[in-house]
Design a protein around this motif. Structure first.
Motif, short mmCIF file in Angstrom:
data_model
loop_
_atom_site.label_atom_id
_atom_site.label_comp_id
_atom_site.label_asym_id
_atom_site.label_seq_id
_atom_site.Cartn_x
_atom_site.Cartn_y
_atom_site.Cartn_z
N LEU A 197 0.83 -1.20 0.00
CA LEU A 197 0.00 0.00 0.00
C LEU A 197 0.87 1.26 0.00
CD1 LEU A 197 -2.95 0.96 0.10
CD2 LEU A 197 -2.77 0.97 2.58
N PHE A 198 1.89 1.28 0.82
CA PHE A 198 2.79 2.43 0.86
C PHE A 198 3.52 2.60 -0.47
CE2 PHE A 198 3.41 2.24 5.75
CZ PHE A 198 2.19 2.88 5.92
N GLN A 199 3.95 1.49 -1.06
CA GLN A 199 4.62 1.55 -2.35
C GLN A 199 3.66 2.04 -3.43
OE1 GLN A 199 7.79 1.17 -3.18
NE2 GLN A 199 7.36 1.48 -5.34
N TYR A 200 2.44 1.52 -3.45
CA TYR A 200 1.44 1.86 -4.46
C TYR A 200 1.07 3.34 -4.40
CZ TYR A 200 -2.89 1.82 -7.13
OH TYR A 200 -3.87 2.10 -8.03
N THR A 201 0.91 3.89 -3.19
CA THR A 201 0.49 5.29 -3.04
C THR A 201 1.65 6.27 -3.17
OG1 THR A 201 0.76 5.22 -0.64
CG2 THR A 201 -1.44 4.71 -1.52
N GLY A 202 2.86 5.78 -3.11
CA GLY A 202 4.02 6.65 -3.24
C GLY A 202 4.55 7.17 -1.92
N ALA A 203 4.17 6.52 -0.82
CA ALA A 203 4.61 6.98 0.50
C ALA A 203 6.13 6.98 0.63
CB ALA A 203 3.99 6.10 1.59
N ALA A 254 0.31 9.09 -5.20
CA ALA A 254 -1.14 9.32 -5.24
C ALA A 254 -1.49 10.66 -4.59
CB ALA A 254 -1.85 8.19 -4.50
N PRO A 255 -2.45 11.40 -5.17
CA PRO A 255 -2.80 12.69 -4.61
C PRO A 255 -3.38 12.58 -3.19
CG PRO A 255 -4.23 12.16 -6.47
CD PRO A 255 -3.20 11.09 -6.39
N GLY A 256 -3.94 11.45 -2.85
CA GLY A 256 -4.48 11.27 -1.51
C GLY A 256 -3.43 11.31 -0.42
N ILE A 257 -2.23 10.86 -0.73
CA ILE A 257 -1.15 10.88 0.26
C ILE A 257 -0.29 12.13 0.11
CG2 ILE A 257 0.63 9.64 -1.02
CD1 ILE A 257 1.06 8.03 1.62
N GLY A 258 -0.46 12.81 -1.01
CA GLY A 258 0.31 14.02 -1.28
C GLY A 258 0.32 15.03 -0.15
N PRO A 259 -0.84 15.42 0.40
CA PRO A 259 -0.82 16.42 1.47
C PRO A 259 0.01 16.01 2.68
CG PRO A 259 -3.04 16.18 0.62
CD PRO A 259 -2.20 15.10 -0.03
N LEU A 260 0.12 14.74 2.94
CA LEU A 260 0.91 14.28 4.08
C LEU A 260 2.41 14.41 3.83
CD1 LEU A 260 -1.13 11.04 4.86
CD2 LEU A 260 -1.34 13.29 5.94
N LYS A 261 2.81 14.40 2.55
CA LYS A 261 4.22 14.49 2.20
C LYS A 261 4.60 15.86 1.64
CE LYS A 261 6.59 11.32 0.60
NZ LYS A 261 7.60 10.55 1.24
N VAL A 262 3.76 16.38 0.76
CA VAL A 262 4.11 17.59 0.02
C VAL A 262 4.02 18.84 0.89
CG1 VAL A 262 3.49 19.06 -1.93
CG2 VAL A 262 3.43 16.57 -2.16
N TYR A 263 2.93 19.02 1.60
CA TYR A 263 2.76 20.25 2.35
C TYR A 263 3.82 20.45 3.43
CZ TYR A 263 -1.41 21.46 -0.21
OH TYR A 263 -2.26 21.81 -1.21
N PRO A 264 4.18 19.43 4.20
CA PRO A 264 5.27 19.63 5.15
C PRO A 264 6.60 20.00 4.47
CG PRO A 264 4.01 17.69 5.76
CD PRO A 264 3.53 18.13 4.41
N ALA A 265 6.89 19.38 3.34
CA ALA A 265 8.13 19.69 2.61
C ALA A 265 8.10 21.13 2.09
CB ALA A 265 8.34 18.71 1.46
N ALA A 266 6.96 21.56 1.57
CA ALA A 266 6.83 22.93 1.07
C ALA A 266 6.92 23.94 2.22
CB ALA A 266 5.52 23.10 0.31
#
Length: 175
Positions: A15-21, A134-146
């Motif tokens: 699941l983590f691999q599929y979503t891009g975590a 996946a865009p669903g996991i994006g906010p958990l990774k992208v926003y903190p990095a930004a």
């Protein structure tokens, strides 16, 4: 019991691999725009904007627009505004690299269905965060990095957040 635990671990790793975590986020500064947007407005939880985006994508494709790039534009900070009052808009970005698309859009502009609107996202200096999961996991990774990038570079946030989604195939996309 061991088999169940192993099965769950393997499932979550998949699941983590599929979503891009496990994928990284690339953050930089760049100028982006201008972009022509076709959209529908949305009030409520940001994760529920997908329906609006899909309505616009369907109309665009039925009318000869490729809608290669879809978007969500988010106006409010969900840490400050109640979830039910969050303002956003979602739809298609007229591809800036395809002149025919812009010409076709001009001929369709007067025929937009009820609830559809257009706007221009003006050229602006932006913090650009690229993520291929996946865009669903994006906010958990992208926003903190930004956020980290903005703080480290002593930048000031101005205006809404524009997420641009490019789908390559059923298993690959970039936000």
């Amino acid at each position: 019991m061991y088999a169940i635990t192993l099965g769950l671990v393997l499932f979550f790793l998949y699941l983590f691999q599929y979503t891009g975590a496990f994928k990284s986020v690339t953050v930089s500064q760049d100028e982006r725009g201008p972009f022509t947007l076709i959209y529908r407005s949305h009030v409520g939880p940001y994760h529920k904007i997908v329906g609006q985006i899909e309505i616009v994508e369907k109309w665009a494709k039925e009318n000869g627009l490729k809608c290669r790039l879809s978007f969500g534009e988010y106006f409010d900070d969900p840490r400050m505004v109640e979830e039910g009052r969050l303002n956003s808009r979602g739809g298609c970005l007229i591809d800036p690299l395809v002149a025919e698309e812009a010409q076709l859009f001009e001929s369709l502009k007067e025929k937009l269905p009820e609830g559809f609107q257009t706007a221009t996202f003006e050229k602006t200096k932006s913090v650009v965060a690229l993520f291929t999961g996946a865009p669903g996991i994006g906010p958990l990774k992208v926003y903190p990095a930004a956020e980290d990038y903005i703080q480290e570079n002593k930048l000031t946030k101005k205006g809404p957040t524009l997420e641009i989604y490019e789908i390559f195939d059923k298993r690959a996309m970039q936000t």
